[in-house]
Design a protein around this motif. Structure first.
Motif, short mmCIF file in Angstrom:
data_model
loop_
_atom_site.label_atom_id
_atom_site.label_comp_id
_atom_site.label_asym_id
_atom_site.label_seq_id
_atom_site.Cartn_x
_atom_site.Cartn_y
_atom_site.Cartn_z
N UNK A 114 -11.16 4.99 -10.06
CA UNK A 114 -9.78 5.45 -10.28
C UNK A 114 -9.31 5.06 -11.67
N UNK A 115 -8.46 5.93 -12.23
CA UNK A 115 -7.96 5.77 -13.59
C UNK A 115 -6.64 4.97 -13.57
N UNK A 116 -6.16 4.54 -14.75
CA UNK A 116 -4.89 3.79 -14.78
C UNK A 116 -3.70 4.64 -14.31
N UNK A 117 -2.64 3.95 -13.97
CA UNK A 117 -1.38 4.58 -13.55
C UNK A 117 -0.60 4.98 -14.80
N UNK A 118 -0.43 6.27 -15.02
CA UNK A 118 0.31 6.74 -16.19
C UNK A 118 1.73 7.17 -15.84
N UNK A 119 2.18 6.82 -14.65
CA UNK A 119 3.50 7.26 -14.21
C UNK A 119 4.47 6.08 -14.20
N UNK A 120 5.69 6.33 -13.77
CA UNK A 120 6.68 5.26 -13.68
C UNK A 120 6.79 4.74 -12.26
N UNK A 121 5.85 5.17 -11.39
CA UNK A 121 5.93 4.75 -9.98
C UNK A 121 4.69 3.95 -9.60
N UNK A 122 4.88 2.94 -8.72
CA UNK A 122 3.73 2.10 -8.35
C UNK A 122 2.71 2.85 -7.49
N UNK A 123 1.49 2.36 -7.51
CA UNK A 123 0.46 2.86 -6.60
C UNK A 123 -0.16 1.66 -5.91
N UNK A 124 0.22 1.47 -4.67
CA UNK A 124 -0.24 0.30 -3.90
C UNK A 124 -1.13 0.79 -2.76
N UNK A 125 -2.37 0.29 -2.72
CA UNK A 125 -3.28 0.63 -1.62
C UNK A 125 -3.62 -0.63 -0.84
N UNK A 126 -3.52 -0.55 0.48
CA UNK A 126 -4.02 -1.63 1.33
C UNK A 126 -5.40 -1.20 1.82
N UNK A 127 -6.41 -1.98 1.45
CA UNK A 127 -7.81 -1.57 1.66
C UNK A 127 -8.47 -2.50 2.68
N UNK A 128 -8.97 -1.94 3.77
CA UNK A 128 -9.65 -2.75 4.79
C UNK A 128 -11.05 -2.19 4.99
N UNK A 129 -12.02 -3.10 5.06
CA UNK A 129 -13.41 -2.68 5.22
C UNK A 129 -13.89 -3.12 6.61
N UNK A 130 -14.48 -2.15 7.33
CA UNK A 130 -14.94 -2.38 8.69
C UNK A 130 -16.41 -1.93 8.79
N UNK A 131 -17.14 -2.57 9.70
CA UNK A 131 -18.51 -2.11 9.94
C UNK A 131 -18.74 -1.94 11.43
N UNK A 132 -19.81 -1.16 11.74
CA UNK A 132 -20.28 -1.17 13.12
C UNK A 132 -20.62 -2.61 13.46
N UNK A 133 -20.42 -2.99 14.73
CA UNK A 133 -20.60 -4.41 15.11
C UNK A 133 -22.04 -4.86 14.92
N UNK A 134 -23.01 -3.92 14.96
CA UNK A 134 -24.42 -4.30 14.83
C UNK A 134 -24.92 -4.17 13.38
N UNK A 135 -24.00 -4.05 12.42
CA UNK A 135 -24.37 -4.10 10.99
C UNK A 135 -24.17 -5.55 10.54
#
Ligand SMILES: O=C(O)CCC(=O)C(=O)O
Length: 296
Positions: A216-237
């Protein structure tokens, strides 16, 4: 009652990503924003990364060169689920969790979470990479769920992906003996040519296969970009390397049950180097000479 249609699950496995709107309710979004705004306010009093996660590295990461009290550049919160009930609920008991279980379930466990923030005027960018070589497991039934806490537009630094790239090669994050935390220049250039932007209103979520090329590129706007990122796996990984974003909740079964089994698929890759600072942004910047900057 499933949230996804068969066409949506088929699209996820075909394209390696799926964008779904209305994943977080307005009430949950308000709580996520409230907690994030408090961390941004706290950052105004800081001049360096601060706080501590379970492996001793900082929880809150600043883009130091652009950060001032009147112009905060908080770019990362590591493991927000450990310090906020709202983020914990979004990760462990929400529509987002249910959708991940529909994609890679029935038995699903949590690996790590973070907030990637691009405040207006901050230069934060993410160079092209796949997640799997950062978090290799015995199999690749792993989903990164990126929840839009703010609206994501074409000019506020949206996630960009290469559709279908999860079916291709696993690209190295090494250049010689340097861990660049990014793919080689030629792979990045090709990815930029094929990129699709993931745009949507606050509350939407992009579910991404762990082998999908993205950046992803930088934010060139006047508004924030907030992402909440969660990583999940199959239980047998089963993880093959230490967690780059340490979490006291790693391994929490969020859907189905613990079977105690390991399932493996064939691949080979060079194991990643753990960041020694608050986040991989420093690894990507330190390797500037080895991997060209992300730009359009
Ligand atoms: O914050 C972004 O734009 C990219 C997130 C990302 O690269 C990741 O979660 O692996």
């Amino acid at each position: 009652m499933p949230h996804l249609t068969k066409a949506q699950t088929d699209a996820f496995w075909r394209d390696g990503y799926l964008l779904v709107e209305d994943v977080a309710s307005p009430e949950l979004l308000a709580q996520l924003r409230h907690d994030f705004d408090a961390w941004v306010d706290e950052s105004r009093t800081r001049s360096a990364p601060w706080g501590e996660t379970v492996d001793g590295r900082p929880r809150f990461d600043l883009e130091v060169k652009n950060h001032r009290a009147d112009h905060p550049a908080l770019r990362r919160v590591n493991s927000p689920t450990e310090v906020s009930d709202a983020y914990k609920r979004a990760m462990a008991a929400s529509k987002m969790t249910d959708i991940v279980a529909e994609l890679i379930g029935p038995n699903v466990k949590f690996h790590h979470s973070k907030i990637n923030s691009k405040l207006p005027g901050a230069a934060t960018q993410v160079k092209w990479h796949q997640d799997f070589p950062f978090t290799p497991h015995t199999n690749d039934d792993i989903v990164t769920a990126l929840l839009f806490v703010d609206e994501v537009t074409a000019d506020n630094g949206p996630l960009e992906i290469v559709a279908g790239s999860h079916k291709g090669a696993i690209h190295s994050l090494w250049k010689g003996d340097t861990f660049t935390a990014a793919v080689a220049d030629e792979v990045a250039e090709q990815s930029r040519r094929e990129a699709v932007r993931c745009l949507g209103p606050a509350g939407a979520c992009c579910f991404m296969h762990t082998r999908l090329l993205h950046g992803s590129a930088p934010n060139n706007s006047k508004r924030p970009r907030t992402l909440f990122i969660s990583v999940y796996s199959a239980e047998d990984a089963i993880p093959l390397s230490p967690n780059p974003v340490s979490s006291s909740m790693q391994g929490l079964v969020v859907a189905g049950r613990a079977t105690g089994k390991a399932r493996s698929v064939a691949f080979d890759l060079r194991l990643p180097q753990l960041p020694s600072t608050a986040s991989f942004f420093d690894q990507q910047t330190a390797a500037q000479g080895a991997a060209k900057d992300y730009s359009f």
